[in-house]
Design a protein around this motif. Structure first.
Motif, PDB file in Angstrom:
ATOM      1  N   SER A  86       0.771  -1.335   0.129  1.00 58.12           N
ATOM      2  CA  SER A  86       0.040  -0.306   0.094  1.00 58.12           C
ATOM      3  C   SER A  86       0.745   1.216  -0.088  1.00 58.12           C
ATOM      4  O   SER A  86       0.472   2.409  -0.183  1.00 58.12           O
ATOM      5  CB  SER A  86      -0.990   0.094   1.120  1.00 58.12           C
ATOM      6  OG  SER A  86      -0.273   0.097   2.361  1.00 58.12           O
ATOM      7  N   GLY A  87       1.920   1.112   0.344  1.00 61.16           N
ATOM      8  CA  GLY A  87       2.722   2.251   0.379  1.00 61.16           C
ATOM      9  C   GLY A  87       2.780   3.088   1.472  1.00 61.16           C
ATOM     10  O   GLY A  87       3.187   4.128   1.506  1.00 61.16           O
ATOM     11  N   ILE A  88       2.168   2.523   2.514  1.00 59.34           N
ATOM     12  CA  ILE A  88       2.109   3.373   3.805  1.00 59.34           C
ATOM     13  C   ILE A  88       3.287   3.427   4.585  1.00 59.34           C
ATOM     14  O   ILE A  88       3.957   2.469   4.826  1.00 59.34           O
ATOM     15  CB  ILE A  88       1.088   2.572   4.607  1.00 59.34           C
ATOM     16  CG1 ILE A  88      -0.295   2.727   4.110  1.00 59.34           C
ATOM     17  CG2 ILE A  88       1.103   3.044   6.303  1.00 59.34           C
ATOM     18  CD1 ILE A  88      -1.437   2.002   5.079  1.00 59.34           C
ATOM     19  N   GLN A  89       3.721   4.386   4.939  1.00 53.37           N
ATOM     20  CA  GLN A  89       4.868   4.708   5.821  1.00 53.37           C
ATOM     21  C   GLN A  89       4.622   5.014   7.135  1.00 53.37           C
ATOM     22  O   GLN A  89       4.143   5.939   7.502  1.00 53.37           O
ATOM     23  CB  GLN A  89       5.822   6.026   5.360  1.00 53.37           C
ATOM     24  CG  GLN A  89       5.972   5.967   3.794  1.00 53.37           C
ATOM     25  CD  GLN A  89       7.114   4.972   3.639  1.00 53.37           C
ATOM     26  OE1 GLN A  89       8.031   4.616   4.364  1.00 53.37           O
ATOM     27  NE2 GLN A  89       6.812   4.250   2.389  1.00 53.37           N
ATOM     28  N   SER A  90       4.996   3.974   8.186  1.00 55.27           N
ATOM     29  CA  SER A  90       4.785   3.952   9.519  1.00 55.27           C
ATOM     30  C   SER A  90       5.521   3.152  10.235  1.00 55.27           C
ATOM     31  O   SER A  90       6.114   1.958   9.833  1.00 55.27           O
ATOM     32  CB  SER A  90       3.233   3.641   9.735  1.00 55.27           C
ATOM     33  OG  SER A  90       3.077   3.584  11.204  1.00 55.27           O
ATOM     34  N   ARG A  91       6.196   3.562  11.502  1.00 54.94           N
ATOM     35  CA  ARG A  91       6.985   2.800  12.386  1.00 54.94           C
ATOM     36  C   ARG A  91       6.220   2.037  13.297  1.00 54.94           C
ATOM     37  O   ARG A  91       6.639   1.478  14.066  1.00 54.94           O
ATOM     38  CB  ARG A  91       8.016   3.620  12.886  1.00 54.94           C
ATOM     39  CG  ARG A  91       9.254   4.296  11.914  1.00 54.94           C
ATOM     40  CD  ARG A  91      10.028   5.062  12.646  1.00 54.94           C
ATOM     41  NE  ARG A  91      10.798   5.736  11.909  1.00 54.94           N
ATOM     42  CZ  ARG A  91      12.078   6.450  12.102  1.00 54.94           C
ATOM     43  NH1 ARG A  91      12.308   6.757  13.495  1.00 54.94           N
ATOM     44  NH2 ARG A  91      12.817   7.048  11.133  1.00 54.94           N
ATOM     45  N   SER A  92       4.720   2.266  13.324  1.00 54.76           N
ATOM     46  CA  SER A  92       4.064   1.539  14.232  1.00 54.76           C
ATOM     47  C   SER A  92       4.262  -0.010  13.988  1.00 54.76           C
ATOM     48  O   SER A  92       4.229  -0.424  13.079  1.00 54.76           O
ATOM     49  CB  SER A  92       2.518   2.017  14.285  1.00 54.76           C
ATOM     50  OG  SER A  92       1.900   1.197  15.031  1.00 54.76           O
ATOM     51  N   ARG A  93       3.963  -0.644  15.133  1.00 55.76           N
ATOM     52  CA  ARG A  93       3.996  -2.216  15.173  1.00 55.76           C
ATOM     53  C   ARG A  93       2.899  -2.934  14.769  1.00 55.76           C
ATOM     54  O   ARG A  93       2.734  -4.144  14.618  1.00 55.76           O
ATOM     55  CB  ARG A  93       4.732  -2.576  16.570  1.00 55.76           C
ATOM     56  CG  ARG A  93       6.307  -2.224  16.476  1.00 55.76           C
ATOM     57  CD  ARG A  93       6.862  -2.804  17.770  1.00 55.76           C
ATOM     58  NE  ARG A  93       8.111  -2.652  18.077  1.00 55.76           N
ATOM     59  CZ  ARG A  93       8.982  -2.859  19.060  1.00 55.76           C
ATOM     60  NH1 ARG A  93       8.553  -3.827  20.018  1.00 55.76           N
ATOM     61  NH2 ARG A  93      10.346  -2.547  19.384  1.00 55.76           N
TER      62      ARG A  93
END
Length: 340
Positions: A86-93
């Motif tokens: 999806s191309g989502i940029q997130s550092r969340s686990r």
């Protein structure tokens, strides 16, 4: 008739109307992630115009019900694969995702959202009409109309759900990538054939859509034409569609984003007769869209044809031209290839 209080209180009643997800877009446009199937917690909160904490409280109280309607929390490998697709940029686990059914389910649980209340009202009105309308065997003409509507509905589902799902699978697949690409091509071929079948059926009934579309386009003002093109973009999955409605020197009439996040710029020309788009207009738009604003997709949509010089400039600069015949097909239901 089901009333709003019963809907808020009864899980069984809520479950009975979960398939009517089209009411969401009738009340307010619901933006989806590039996979065309899910939204995040922040996106759902923005849709209902509530705080994220309010939404999380609803999930905490009704988690099993929402999971049954499509709510899920991704972690580990599944999260990594989804981010990549999806191309989502997130550092969340972890990442909470809602299907359209889950979003509709939330609408039937949120008590302090005016948008949710409007969804419930619209949903109840539709349910009332469905329950009170007489159910008869359709006459032959009505059956043909029903078949056409089924064709259009299947085409919509293929374009909005199945094809984006294959796009996501292809991005994350290694071993079966080629087979998935071939299968996606088959699905898109079915979609095109259904559109063709619908147009042919209407033509045999003496109601050729091309004639209807052509006359409708011919009667439009330039403002109405720009709004029409914007609606086609939204129908094909574009988001953040903005119609500028101004004759600026830069030549960009509409901007937006494709379902997979690419930026889009559109120039609209509403001309009739034997007029063709000249090379000067194409040069101006190509410079604005491809050089100045650096848009990913540049569309030049016209109710006429393009001159040979304009076509040549378009090919050199990467501008996609949509001439009269292509516009009529697009307006009649065929999805524009450049927006896939």
């Amino acid at each position: 008739m089901i009333n709003e209080t019963a809907l808020l209180e009864s899980p069984a009643l809520r479950n009975s109307v979960l398939d009517r997800t089209d009411v969401l877009d009738r009340v307010k446009a619901l933006s989806l992630l590039p996979d065309g199937m899910h939204v995040t917690t922040a996106m759902v909160a923005a849709y209902f115009e509530v705080a994220v904490k309010s939404l999380e409280s609803v999930v905490e109280d009704h988690r099993k019900e929402l999971e049954a309607s499509g709510y899920q929390v991704l972690t580990g490998t599944r999260l990594a694969l989804f981010k990549r697709a999806s191309g989502i940029q997130s550092r969340s686990r972890s990442l909470a995702l809602y299907s359209r059914r889950a979003v509709l389910n939330v609408a039937m649980l949120l008590r302090d959202s005016e948008v949710a209340r409007q969804v419930r009202v619209y949903l109840l009105d539709m349910e009332y009409l469905a329950r009170t309308q007489p159910v008869d065997n359709p006459a032959p003409a009505e059956a043909d109309t029903l078949d056409a509507r089924i064709d259009q509905r299947i085409t919509h589902i293929l374009g909005k759900t199945v094809v984006p799902m294959f796009n996501a699978l292809i991005e994350t697949s290694g071993e079966h990538r080629r087979e998935l690409i071939e299968l996606r091509a088959d699905i898109e071929n079915v979609e095109r054939k259904l559109c063709w079948h619908h147009r042919r059926l209407a033509a045999l009934e003496g109601d050729a859509p091309a004639d209807n579309v052509r006359s409708t386009l011919k009667a439009m003002t330039w403002q109405a034409f720009e709004r029409h093109v914007a609606d086609l973009l939204r129908r094909d999955g574009c988001t953040d569609v903005v119609v500028r409605q101004a004759r600026s020197d830069r030549g960009i009439d509409i901007t937006g984003r494709t379902a997979d996040g690419r930026t889009v710029a559109v120039q609209c020309k509403n001309r009739s007769g034997r007029w063709t788009v000249p090379s000067a207009d194409m040069q101006k738009f190509a410079g604005a869209a491809r050089v100045v604003d650096r848009m990913d997709v540049a569309l030049f949509v016209a109710t006429c044809n393009f001159s040979h010089e304009a076509e040549a400039i378009a090919k050199l600069s990467g501008v996609i031209t949509v001439n009269r015949d292509e516009l009529e097909a697009w307006s009649a239901g065929v999805r524009l290839e450049a927006l896939r």
